[in-house]
Design a protein around this motif. Structure first.
Motif, mmCIF file in Angstrom:
data_model
loop_
_atom_site.group_PDB
_atom_site.id
_atom_site.type_symbol
_atom_site.label_atom_id
_atom_site.label_comp_id
_atom_site.label_asym_id
_atom_site.label_seq_id
_atom_site.Cartn_x
_atom_site.Cartn_y
_atom_site.Cartn_z
ATOM 1 N N UNK A 13 39.588 53.918 37.497
ATOM 2 C CA UNK A 13 39.722 52.465 37.331
ATOM 3 C C UNK A 13 39.607 52.071 35.864
ATOM 4 N N UNK A 14 38.669 52.663 35.139
ATOM 5 C CA UNK A 14 38.517 52.364 33.715
ATOM 6 C C UNK A 14 39.737 52.830 32.921
ATOM 7 N N UNK A 15 40.266 53.994 33.243
ATOM 8 C CA UNK A 15 41.466 54.481 32.556
ATOM 9 C C UNK A 15 42.655 53.580 32.853
ATOM 10 N N UNK A 16 42.762 53.102 34.080
ATOM 11 C CA UNK A 16 43.843 52.182 34.420
ATOM 12 C C UNK A 16 43.700 50.853 33.698
ATOM 13 N N UNK A 23 42.822 49.215 23.620
ATOM 14 C CA UNK A 23 41.813 49.208 22.569
ATOM 15 C C UNK A 23 41.031 50.518 22.484
ATOM 16 N N UNK A 24 41.198 51.407 23.430
ATOM 17 C CA UNK A 24 40.538 52.707 23.541
ATOM 18 C C UNK A 24 39.061 52.615 23.910
ATOM 19 N N UNK A 25 38.527 51.419 24.130
ATOM 20 C CA UNK A 25 37.126 51.267 24.525
ATOM 21 C C UNK A 25 36.924 51.719 25.969
ATOM 22 N N UNK A 26 37.733 51.190 26.856
ATOM 23 C CA UNK A 26 37.578 51.529 28.271
ATOM 24 C C UNK A 26 37.913 52.993 28.547
ATOM 25 N N UNK A 27 38.788 53.568 27.735
ATOM 26 C CA UNK A 27 39.119 54.981 27.901
ATOM 27 C C UNK A 27 37.911 55.867 27.591
ATOM 28 N N UNK A 28 37.117 55.473 26.599
ATOM 29 C CA UNK A 28 35.906 56.226 26.279
ATOM 30 C C UNK A 28 34.893 56.106 27.418
ATOM 31 N N UNK A 61 31.536 59.451 22.766
ATOM 32 C CA UNK A 61 32.982 59.244 22.646
ATOM 33 C C UNK A 61 33.291 57.997 21.816
ATOM 34 N N UNK A 62 32.533 56.926 22.031
ATOM 35 C CA UNK A 62 32.754 55.693 21.272
ATOM 36 C C UNK A 62 32.464 55.871 19.787
ATOM 37 N N UNK A 63 31.447 56.658 19.468
ATOM 38 C CA UNK A 63 31.045 56.837 18.071
ATOM 39 C C UNK A 63 31.875 57.903 17.363
ATOM 40 N N UNK A 64 32.172 58.996 18.053
ATOM 41 C CA UNK A 64 32.826 60.131 17.390
ATOM 42 C C UNK A 64 34.342 60.165 17.579
ATOM 43 N N UNK A 68 38.315 58.016 15.182
ATOM 44 C CA UNK A 68 39.338 58.964 14.731
ATOM 45 C C UNK A 68 40.673 58.687 15.411
ATOM 46 N N UNK A 69 40.641 58.378 16.697
ATOM 47 C CA UNK A 69 41.888 58.057 17.406
ATOM 48 C C UNK A 69 42.517 56.779 16.880
#
Length: 144
Positions: A13-16, A23-28, A61-64, A68-69
């Motif tokens: 659900x978060x990836x979707x 924004x790549x936040x929810x992916x992390x 993931x959010x910090x590292x 970079x992404x």
């Protein structure tokens, strides 16, 4: 329903939802939920431990990874506009180029052309140089 399956559904659900934001936040966070699903399935830890795995992995993931992404996604100048690549090329005047009329043959294509200096006039057969492309109109000057 097993706890690992709930974490897996949360990860999907978060990836979707990430597909809607970009924004790549929810992916992390999705990565953290996936890690929690994995540890819950493999180790059968209590739910508070799964929550701790989710929090730690998500923060890491959010910090590292996310910065970079984001740098990777926004770096680079991109590809040049095809019309900009024509600037500086020579062209052949096909139809008298004046303040309000004119056509040139540029790279095998016929373009609308106008003189860079409004008072200039170029006759058919003249060689000109494209100085600027403005939409579908080439601004030209006489080759010296």
């Amino acid at each position: 329903m097993p706890v690992a399956l709930i974490w897996l559904i949360a990860a999907l659900a978060l990836a979707g939802a990430e597909a809607l934001t970009g924004d790549l936040f929810l992916l992390m966070l999705s990565g953290g939920a996936l890690a929690a699903a994995g540890t819950s399935w493999l180790l059968n830890w209590p739910i508070w431990a799964d929550g701790l795995v989710f929090a730690v992995v998500s923060v890491l993931l959010l910090v590292a990874v996310r910065p970079a992404l984001r740098r990777r996604m926004t770096s680079g100048t991109g590809l040049p506009e095809p019309a900009k690549a024509l600037e500086g090329r020579s062209a052949l005047v096909l139809d008298r180029v004046a303040q309000h009329t004119g056509q040139v043959k540029l790279e095998g294509e016929v373009w609308t052309a106008r003189p860079l200096n409004e008072n200039d006039v170029f006759e058919p057969g003249d060689q000109v140089t494209v100085v600027h492309i403005d939409g579908a109109t080439a601004k030209v000057v006489k080759i010296a």
